[in-house]
Design a protein around this motif. Sequence first.
Motif, PDB file in Angstrom:
ATOM      1  N   SER A   1     -24.287 -26.998 -33.806  1.00  0.00           N
ATOM      2  CA  SER A   1     -25.071 -28.089 -33.237  1.00  0.00           C
ATOM      3  C   SER A   1     -24.823 -28.187 -31.734  1.00  0.00           C
ATOM      4  O   SER A   1     -23.776 -27.825 -31.226  1.00  0.00           O
ATOM      5  CB  SER A   1     -24.713 -29.418 -33.919  1.00  0.00           C
ATOM      6  N   GLY A   2     -25.802 -28.704 -31.017  1.00  0.00           N
ATOM      7  CA  GLY A   2     -25.688 -28.780 -29.570  1.00  0.00           C
ATOM      8  C   GLY A   2     -24.636 -29.760 -29.101  1.00  0.00           C
ATOM      9  O   GLY A   2     -23.986 -29.559 -28.077  1.00  0.00           O
ATOM     10  N   ARG A   3     -24.460 -30.847 -29.839  1.00  0.00           N
ATOM     11  CA  ARG A   3     -23.471 -31.858 -29.483  1.00  0.00           C
ATOM     12  C   ARG A   3     -22.623 -32.121 -30.717  1.00  0.00           C
ATOM     13  O   ARG A   3     -23.111 -32.649 -31.705  1.00  0.00           O
ATOM     14  CB  ARG A   3     -24.180 -33.130 -29.033  1.00  0.00           C
ATOM     15  N   HIS A   4     -21.362 -31.758 -30.661  1.00  0.00           N
ATOM     16  CA  HIS A   4     -20.579 -31.801 -31.895  1.00  0.00           C
ATOM     17  C   HIS A   4     -19.116 -32.071 -31.593  1.00  0.00           C
ATOM     18  O   HIS A   4     -18.619 -31.746 -30.514  1.00  0.00           O
ATOM     19  CB  HIS A   4     -20.691 -30.475 -32.633  1.00  0.00           C
ATOM     20  N   PRO A   5     -18.393 -32.645 -32.564  1.00  0.00           N
ATOM     21  CA  PRO A   5     -16.938 -32.737 -32.405  1.00  0.00           C
ATOM     22  C   PRO A   5     -16.284 -31.393 -32.718  1.00  0.00           C
ATOM     23  O   PRO A   5     -16.807 -30.615 -33.517  1.00  0.00           O
ATOM     24  CB  PRO A   5     -16.550 -33.791 -33.449  1.00  0.00           C
ATOM     25  N   ALA A   6     -15.165 -31.135 -32.094  1.00  0.00           N
ATOM     26  CA  ALA A   6     -14.345 -29.984 -32.474  1.00  0.00           C
ATOM     27  C   ALA A   6     -13.682 -30.317 -33.805  1.00  0.00           C
ATOM     28  O   ALA A   6     -13.070 -31.379 -33.955  1.00  0.00           O
ATOM     29  CB  ALA A   6     -13.301 -29.711 -31.405  1.00  0.00           C
ATOM     30  N   VAL A   7     -13.820 -29.428 -34.789  1.00  0.00           N
ATOM     31  CA  VAL A   7     -13.359 -29.707 -36.149  1.00  0.00           C
ATOM     32  C   VAL A   7     -12.198 -28.791 -36.511  1.00  0.00           C
ATOM     33  O   VAL A   7     -12.259 -27.578 -36.323  1.00  0.00           O
ATOM     34  CB  VAL A   7     -14.501 -29.514 -37.167  1.00  0.00           C
ATOM     35  N   ARG A   8     -11.132 -29.390 -37.042  1.00  0.00           N
ATOM     36  CA  ARG A   8     -10.062 -28.597 -37.648  1.00  0.00           C
ATOM     37  C   ARG A   8      -9.960 -29.002 -39.108  1.00  0.00           C
ATOM     38  O   ARG A   8     -10.239 -30.154 -39.480  1.00  0.00           O
ATOM     39  CB  ARG A   8      -8.731 -28.786 -36.932  1.00  0.00           C
ATOM     40  N   VAL A   9      -9.573 -28.059 -39.941  1.00  0.00           N
ATOM     41  CA  VAL A   9      -9.526 -28.267 -41.393  1.00  0.00           C
ATOM     42  C   VAL A   9      -8.084 -28.310 -41.859  1.00  0.00           C
ATOM     43  O   VAL A   9      -7.272 -27.447 -41.502  1.00  0.00           O
ATOM     44  CB  VAL A   9     -10.298 -27.153 -42.123  1.00  0.00           C
ATOM     45  N   GLU A  10      -7.784 -29.337 -42.652  1.00  0.00           N
ATOM     46  CA  GLU A  10      -6.455 -29.501 -43.220  1.00  0.00           C
ATOM     47  C   GLU A  10      -6.594 -29.824 -44.709  1.00  0.00           C
ATOM     48  O   GLU A  10      -7.637 -30.319 -45.149  1.00  0.00           O
ATOM     49  CB  GLU A  10      -5.696 -30.641 -42.523  1.00  0.00           C
ATOM     50  N   PRO A  11      -5.541 -29.559 -45.499  1.00  0.00           N
ATOM     51  CA  PRO A  11      -5.619 -29.894 -46.927  1.00  0.00           C
ATOM     52  C   PRO A  11      -5.594 -31.398 -47.165  1.00  0.00           C
ATOM     53  O   PRO A  11      -4.844 -32.129 -46.515  1.00  0.00           O
ATOM     54  CB  PRO A  11      -4.376 -29.210 -47.521  1.00  0.00           C
ATOM     55  N   LEU A  12      -6.419 -31.839 -48.076  1.00  0.00           N
ATOM     56  CA  LEU A  12      -6.492 -33.260 -48.412  1.00  0.00           C
ATOM     57  C   LEU A  12      -5.161 -33.768 -48.969  1.00  0.00           C
ATOM     58  O   LEU A  12      -4.846 -34.961 -48.857  1.00  0.00           O
ATOM     59  CB  LEU A  12      -7.613 -33.489 -49.432  1.00  0.00           C
ATOM     60  N   SER A  13      -4.377 -32.874 -49.530  1.00  0.00           N
ATOM     61  CA  SER A  13      -3.095 -33.262 -50.122  1.00  0.00           C
ATOM     62  C   SER A  13      -2.001 -33.494 -49.085  1.00  0.00           C
ATOM     63  O   SER A  13      -0.937 -34.029 -49.414  1.00  0.00           O
ATOM     64  CB  SER A  13      -2.632 -32.178 -51.097  1.00  0.00           C
ATOM     65  N   ASP A  14      -2.255 -33.108 -47.828  1.00  0.00           N
ATOM     66  CA  ASP A  14      -1.228 -33.224 -46.792  1.00  0.00           C
ATOM     67  C   ASP A  14      -1.259 -34.633 -46.194  1.00  0.00           C
ATOM     68  O   ASP A  14      -1.828 -34.880 -45.138  1.00  0.00           O
ATOM     69  CB  ASP A  14      -1.465 -32.175 -45.708  1.00  0.00           C
ATOM     70  N   LEU A  15      -0.615 -35.569 -46.869  1.00  0.00           N
ATOM     71  CA  LEU A  15      -0.668 -36.962 -46.444  1.00  0.00           C
ATOM     72  C   LEU A  15       0.052 -37.188 -45.120  1.00  0.00           C
ATOM     73  O   LEU A  15      -0.296 -38.101 -44.368  1.00  0.00           O
ATOM     74  CB  LEU A  15      -0.064 -37.853 -47.528  1.00  0.00           C
ATOM     75  N   ALA A  16       1.041 -36.350 -44.817  1.00  0.00           N
ATOM     76  CA  ALA A  16       1.741 -36.496 -43.541  1.00  0.00           C
ATOM     77  C   ALA A  16       0.793 -36.231 -42.380  1.00  0.00           C
ATOM     78  O   ALA A  16       0.779 -36.961 -41.383  1.00  0.00           O
ATOM     79  CB  ALA A  16       2.928 -35.548 -43.478  1.00  0.00           C
ATOM     80  N   THR A  17      -0.038 -35.200 -42.507  1.00  0.00           N
ATOM     81  CA  THR A  17      -1.031 -34.892 -41.469  1.00  0.00           C
ATOM     82  C   THR A  17      -2.013 -36.038 -41.313  1.00  0.00           C
ATOM     83  O   THR A  17      -2.389 -36.425 -40.200  1.00  0.00           O
ATOM     84  CB  THR A  17      -1.790 -33.598 -41.813  1.00  0.00           C
ATOM     85  N   ILE A  18      -2.429 -36.603 -42.435  1.00  0.00           N
ATOM     86  CA  ILE A  18      -3.390 -37.706 -42.404  1.00  0.00           C
ATOM     87  C   ILE A  18      -2.801 -38.904 -41.669  1.00  0.00           C
ATOM     88  O   ILE A  18      -3.436 -39.498 -40.797  1.00  0.00           O
ATOM     89  CB  ILE A  18      -3.805 -38.096 -43.839  1.00  0.00           C
ATOM     90  N   SER A  19      -1.581 -39.268 -42.013  1.00  0.00           N
ATOM     91  CA  SER A  19      -0.986 -40.472 -41.435  1.00  0.00           C
ATOM     92  C   SER A  19      -0.644 -40.302 -39.966  1.00  0.00           C
ATOM     93  O   SER A  19      -0.615 -41.276 -39.213  1.00  0.00           O
ATOM     94  CB  SER A  19       0.261 -40.871 -42.229  1.00  0.00           C
TER      95      SER A  19
END
Length: 273
Positions: free
Chosen positions: A162-180
């Motif tokens: 897309s012409g205007r977009h956020p930079a996206v990184r992918v992480e596992p949904l189970s990694d609650l430490a990354t989420i928090s």
Amino acid sequence: MHCAVLGDPIEHSLSPVLHRAAYAALGLDWTYDAVRVRSGGVAAFLDGLDASWRGLSLTMPLKREVMPLLTSRDSWAVVSGAANTVLLDAGGRHGLNTDVPGAIAAIREATDAPVDRALVLGGGATAASTLLALGELGCTSATLLVRDADRARETVETVARSGRHPAVRVEPLSDLATISEAPADILVSTVPAAAQTPALLEATAAVPVVFDVVYDPWPTPLVAAARAQGRTAVTGLDLLLWQAVDQVRAMTGRFDVPVDTMREAGVRALATP
């Protein structure tokens, strides 16, 4: 004229409630039903329609499947690689994506706060459309949290194109430490309510805006927690309403769409056991 929403599962869809409320208010003697169409079945369904059919709404798992079957596609369908709406006329099958403008409208109706950084749970077609909407609202970075990174690849590629977009990184949904630990202005959830565990709620408790596209069961754990803590909640009904408003406009050609009437019908339906 006949219209319908297609998908699987489809039993709990509120789309018929919203569209029927709009047709009644507009004085249109149209029908709108929910039809179960499984993955791989949309081509046969389309081939079986006659001239009395005007439009279709599409939900999982058909939004991407329908794309090669269309005569034309609007700009958001092209960018997202998915269509949630099909207009039917003598000229063919015309695909629209009203999820993107619907998400923009839903978020901005609830808050004018910055959404520069996002956490997004799930990596399907709805997540892609929501990421595109966030890009339009100024989001520059997003963490996509998924069970299977391979299944999220199409969404990541879609947003990158897309012409205007956020930079996206992918992480596992189970990694609650990354989420928090990930700073975020908005949390978007496209995962089922059953996946919204107490641990996930705790890990996302600091995000000031919660946008949950799910509305069955209602309220979802994420929305209930956000409201209890005084945070801003953008709901699945909000998204469904605004994408349906654009669908009704496109299908009927009417621009005096009764937004409040549609919203009230949806709220009543959610409140009914």
